[in-house]
Design an enzyme around this catalytic site. Structure first.
Site, mmCIF file in Angstrom:
data_model
loop_
_atom_site.group_PDB
_atom_site.id
_atom_site.type_symbol
_atom_site.label_atom_id
_atom_site.label_comp_id
_atom_site.label_asym_id
_atom_site.label_seq_id
_atom_site.Cartn_x
_atom_site.Cartn_y
_atom_site.Cartn_z
ATOM 1 N N CYS A 161 84.249 28.044 29.950
ATOM 2 C CA CYS A 161 83.613 29.331 29.663
ATOM 3 C C CYS A 161 82.431 29.480 30.610
ATOM 4 C CB CYS A 161 83.131 29.330 28.210
ATOM 5 S SG CYS A 161 82.150 30.772 27.771
ATOM 6 N N CYS A 220 84.839 35.018 34.392
ATOM 7 C CA CYS A 220 84.980 34.798 32.951
ATOM 8 C C CYS A 220 86.383 34.233 32.800
ATOM 9 C CB CYS A 220 84.851 36.117 32.196
ATOM 10 S SG CYS A 220 85.388 36.004 30.474
#
Ligand code: DGL
Length: 264
Positions: free
Chosen positions: A75, A189
Site C-alpha cells: 500500500c 496506489c
C-alpha cells in the site's frame, strides 16, 4: 526442517493483490497471508496521524498472530506515511511500496510524468523527495483519486465499472497545465494496476502505465534467498479486519491463490 512461516501482505483492501501476483509467480511455494484492513478502509482519505497511529499497531498484532518471515506493506499510502515507524517497531524484514517515479523517469520521452495515487499519497513529502531525486528534469503532475480505489474494489467484486469514471480520474492529470504532454503514468496506489486496462482504454492518447509491483516481487525473492519453503504451495489465507463482502470477493481472491478467508 521445512520453514512454514508465511509472507504477510498488508493493504487497506484488495489493492495489494497487484503486488501478490508477481510475488507468487517468483515464489510459487511460498505460503501467503493477505491482510485487508477493511475496518480502516479507505486509507487515502484519512489523515497522516490516523495512518501513522493505525498501521504500526495493527502490523504488530498481525506479526504476533501469523509469525511471518517478512511483511510487505502493499500500500503506497501506508508505506509513504508509516514505513519507517513499522521498521522501527518490528524486528523482521519489512518491504514497502512507494511510487515508481524512478522507473517512470527512466522511460519518459516527453519528460512529463503523471502520478496517480490516493489523496494522502500524492501530498506526501516522500513523493516530493522521489520526484526531486529521480525526476528532477521532468514535469511531475500528481492527482489523488479516491474513486479509482472504489472502482478497483468493485471490479474485484464482479461489479460493472463505468468507463466515464475512469475518464474523470484521468482528467485530473491530463487537465492540468502541461498534462497533454504526459507519456508515462505512475500507478502510485496498489489498487490501480487492477484497473489498468480500463484506464488505458480511456486515456486521451497512448501512455505507458508503470508501477512497482515487479520490482517489489524481485526484492522479496532476494530477501528470502536461500530460505526453505514447503514442498507444495499451501492454501493462501485472506484476512479481513472488518466488514467486507467476502462472498462477492471470493472468486477474485481464489484467482490469487487465497482460498481461505478469516476475520481478525
Ligand atoms: N491501496 C492503497 C495504496 O496503495 C490505498 C487505497 C485506499 O485505501 O485508499 O495507496
Amino acid at each position: 526442517m521445512t520453514d512454514t512461516r508465511p509472507i504477510l501482505f498488508f493493504d487497506s483492501g484488495v489493492g495489494g493483490l497487484s503486488v501478490l501476483a508477481p510475488t507468487r509467480a517468483l515464489l510459487p511455494h511460498a505460503p501467503f497471508v493477505y491482510v485487508a484492513d477493511s475496518a480502516g478502509f479507505p486509507y487515502g482519505t484519512r489523515s497522516e496521524a490516523e495512518i501513522a497511529a493505525r498501521v504500526p499497531a495493527l502490523l504488530g498484532r498481525l506479526a504476533e498472530r501469523y509469525r511471518p518471515r517478512l511483511i510487505v506493506i502493499a500500500c503506497n499510502t501506508a508505506s509513504t506515511i508509516a514505513l519507517a515507524a513499522v521498521r522501527a517497531a518490528l524486528d523482521l524484514p519489512i518491504v514497502g511500496t512507494v511510487p515508481a517515479i524512478k522507473p517512470a523517469a527512466e522511460v519518459s520521452r516527453t519528460r512529463a510524468i503523471g502520478v496517480l495515487g490516493t489523496d494522502a499519497t500524492v501530498r506526501q513529502p516522500y513523493v516530493d523527495d522521489l520526484a526531486a531525486r529521480f525526476a528532477g528534469d521532468c514535469l511531475v503532475l500528481r492527482h489523488g483519486s479516491a474513486d479509482l480505489v472504489q472502482l478497483a474494489e468493485a471490479k474485484l467484486r464482479g461489479e460493472d465499472v463505468p468507463p466515464v469514471r475512469f475518464e474523470a480520474a484521468l482528467a485530473g492529470l491530463f487537465g492540468q497545465p502541461g498534462g497533454e504532454r504526459i507519456d508515462v503514468i505512475v500507478n502510485a496506489c496498489t489498487h490501480f494496476p487492477l484497473v489498468v486496462d480500463e484506464l488505458a482504454a480511456v486515456a486521451p492518447h497512448p501512455v505507458l502505465f508503470v508501477d512497482g509491483s515487479e520490482g517489489i516481487a524481485r526484492r522479496i525473492a532476494f530477501l528470502t534467498q536461500g530460505q526453505s519453503w514447503p514442498d507444495s504451495p499451501g492454501e493462501g489465507v485472506a484476512v479481513f479486519t472488518g466488514d467486507a463482502d467476502h462472498a462477492a470477493l471470493a472468486p477474485a481472491l481464489a484467482r490469487y491463490g487465497l482460498t481461505r478467508v478469516e476475520a481478525l
